[in-house]
Design a protein around this motif. Structure first.
Motif, mmCIF file in Angstrom:
data_model
loop_
_atom_site.group_PDB
_atom_site.id
_atom_site.type_symbol
_atom_site.label_atom_id
_atom_site.label_comp_id
_atom_site.label_asym_id
_atom_site.label_seq_id
_atom_site.Cartn_x
_atom_site.Cartn_y
_atom_site.Cartn_z
ATOM 1 N N GLU A 247 11.462 32.016 -21.995
ATOM 2 C CA GLU A 247 11.119 30.598 -21.757
ATOM 3 C C GLU A 247 11.762 30.153 -20.450
ATOM 4 N N VAL A 248 11.021 29.321 -19.730
ATOM 5 C CA VAL A 248 11.535 28.799 -18.456
ATOM 6 C C VAL A 248 11.108 27.346 -18.282
ATOM 7 N N SER A 249 11.790 26.682 -17.330
ATOM 8 C CA SER A 249 11.306 25.386 -16.850
ATOM 9 C C SER A 249 11.407 25.410 -15.335
ATOM 10 N N GLY A 250 10.644 24.549 -14.691
ATOM 11 C CA GLY A 250 10.696 24.488 -13.230
ATOM 12 C C GLY A 250 9.464 23.815 -12.685
ATOM 13 N N CYS A 251 9.129 24.162 -11.425
ATOM 14 C CA CYS A 251 7.987 23.541 -10.737
ATOM 15 C C CYS A 251 6.897 24.572 -10.521
ATOM 16 N N GLN B 122 0.160 28.200 -21.850
ATOM 17 C CA GLN B 122 1.497 28.252 -22.457
ATOM 18 C C GLN B 122 2.489 27.343 -21.726
ATOM 19 N N CYS B 123 1.984 26.564 -20.769
ATOM 20 C CA CYS B 123 2.835 25.602 -20.059
ATOM 21 C C CYS B 123 2.660 24.223 -20.685
ATOM 22 N N LEU B 124 3.714 23.462 -20.680
ATOM 23 C CA LEU B 124 3.685 22.074 -21.153
ATOM 24 C C LEU B 124 4.416 21.212 -20.130
ATOM 25 N N PRO B 125 4.054 19.939 -20.019
ATOM 26 C CA PRO B 125 4.783 19.097 -19.077
ATOM 27 C C PRO B 125 6.222 18.885 -19.546
ATOM 28 N N VAL B 126 7.152 18.773 -18.599
ATOM 29 C CA VAL B 126 8.534 18.434 -18.976
ATOM 30 C C VAL B 126 8.522 16.977 -19.439
ATOM 31 N N PRO B 127 8.923 16.693 -20.685
ATOM 32 C CA PRO B 127 8.917 15.294 -21.149
ATOM 33 C C PRO B 127 9.789 14.417 -20.251
ATOM 34 N N SER B 128 9.402 13.148 -20.090
ATOM 35 C CA SER B 128 10.115 12.284 -19.146
ATOM 36 C C SER B 128 11.556 12.021 -19.605
ATOM 37 N N THR B 129 11.832 12.248 -20.888
ATOM 38 C CA THR B 129 13.184 11.988 -21.403
ATOM 39 C C THR B 129 14.115 13.186 -21.226
ATOM 40 N N LEU B 130 13.589 14.303 -20.700
ATOM 41 C CA LEU B 130 14.430 15.496 -20.553
ATOM 42 C C LEU B 130 14.610 15.855 -19.086
ATOM 43 N N VAL C 90 15.186 18.845 -16.256
ATOM 44 C CA VAL C 90 14.464 20.110 -16.190
ATOM 45 C C VAL C 90 15.295 21.267 -16.790
ATOM 46 N N VAL C 91 16.606 21.168 -16.751
ATOM 47 C CA VAL C 91 17.439 22.241 -17.322
ATOM 48 C C VAL C 91 17.341 22.232 -18.852
#
Ligand SMILES: NC(=O)c1ccc[n+]([C@@H]2O[C@H](COP(=O)([O-])OP(=O)(O)OC[C@H]3O[C@@H](n4cnc5c(N)ncnc54)[C@H](OP(=O)(O)O)[C@@H]3O)[C@@H](O)[C@H]2O)c1
Length: 325
Positions: A64-68, A104-112, A114-115
């Protein structure tokens, strides 16, 4: 790019930073410039050589990852360069760049931030598909998760609570039990000093538990079956204490029980995409309302992945361990 390679099967020390080419993307994939990658227990098993990546997946660990979004394949419609996403991947997360199927990508919720978002996909996909899709947990039912302080457990407690279940957990010390109760468990049982079956039978007036999510296996299998209520469901997602078990099958018949198991990684892109859609529809609004959040225990720089694995092996963490790039 810098990525973490598993030089050979072994202890945490085999995780070494190496230079690798940026992964190519297929038409329905996006390239993510990784901000952070979640660490999961299956990564430890992959490092030890007991959980090889499925055919076609990167042999770099990381689920799992997060980023741009840095680039989109020719057939990607939803995402644009610069979008902030978190993604479930079949491997390749411990790296500066990672390819992910668009669905399999989802937007980063505005309350979180990116880490924190990197600590979401693996446990949210796993809990949703097991507890809600396969386990059909409903409002007002009772739910038990073993390993309540794990990444999986901390997600399962919050999700089950948010959907109106009576939630119970087990964990191995008082600090972990207190954390489970702060997250929404009505009672967390320290299994080292109490018999979870007896405690939870008492708290449910002898009815038992409707849905159990278990990662322990071994001797727990029969104890779980004995604890299930009429029409109860047991979801087995790991076997940390052993893959062999013996149960009284008559109880399965009399109580009309369902026992199911699965691994997420081996499921198809289409199946994972369907789970992602359901999460966005049903769970993302709860994250936006701050009713559910990933519990981040600590972060390490990507190049210290070995230390992150040492911490997970120590078993002292509560929630998720995340690598930052
Ligand atoms: N099937 C799937 O699709 C799927 C997907 C993701 C994860 N998983 C599995 O779910 C489990 C949890 O993953 P995670 O990333 O959340 O891991 P984690 O944070 O390291 O949690 C593991 C938990 O298991 C408990 N535990 C009980 N018996 C244990 C034993 N013999 N050895 C080690 N820990 C033991 C530990 O808590 P106590 O100190 O309270 O015992 C710990 O909280 C893992 O086994 C993983 O492989 C399965």
């Amino acid at each position: 790019m810098i990525a973490i390679a598993i030089g050979r099967p072994g202890g945490p020390e085999v995780l070494q930073p190496v230079e690798l080419p940026v992964p190519p993307i297929r038409p329905r994939e996006v390239l993510i410039r990784v901000a952070a990658a979640g660490v999961n227990r299956p990564d430890l098993m992959q490092r030890e050589g007991t959980y090889p990546p499925p055919p076609g997946a990167s042999d770099v660990p990381g689920l799992e990852v997060s980023g741009c979004v840095a680039a989109c394949g020719a057939e990607v419609e939803r995402w644009r360069e610069g979008d902030r996403v978190c993604a479930l991947v079949s491997g390749g997360g411990y790296a500066e760049y990672c390819a992910a199927p668009d669905v399999q990508c989802l937007p980063v919720p505005s309350t979180l931030d990116v880490v924190s978002a990197a600590g979401v996909p693996e446990t949210f996909f796993t809990v949703w598909t097991n507890v809600f899709e396969r386990g059909r947990l409903r409002d007002g039912e009772s739910f038990l998760v073993h390993g309540g302080s794990s990444g999986i457990g901390t997600t399962a407690i919050q999700m089950a609570r948010a959907f109106g279940a009576r939630v119970f957990a087990t964990a191995g010390n008082e600090e972990k039990c207190a954390a489970c109760e702060r997250l929404g468990a009505e009672r967390a049982v320290n299994y080292k000093i109490e018999d979870f079956g007896a405690v939870l039978m008492g708290l449910t007036d002898g009815r038992g538990i409707d849905v159990i999510l278990d990662m322990v296996g071994g001797a727990y299998f029969s104890r779980n079956v004995d604890l299930l209520a009429l029409e109860g469901r047991l979801l087995q997602i790991a076997v940390l204490q052993g893959a062999r078990a013996e149960i009284n099958l008559v109880r399965l018949l009399r109580q009309r029980l369902t026992v199911a198991g699965s691994t997420l990684r081996s499921r198809t892109v289409a199946e994972k995409g369907a789970i992602a859609s359901a999460l966005e529809r049903m769970v993302w609004p709860l994250v936006e309302e701050r009713r559910i959040r990933p519990v981040i225990h600590t972060t390490f720089p990507l190049t210290a992945a070995a230390d992150a694995h040492r911490l997970m092996e120590s078993g002292t963490h509560i929630g998720k361990i995340v690598l930052t790039v």
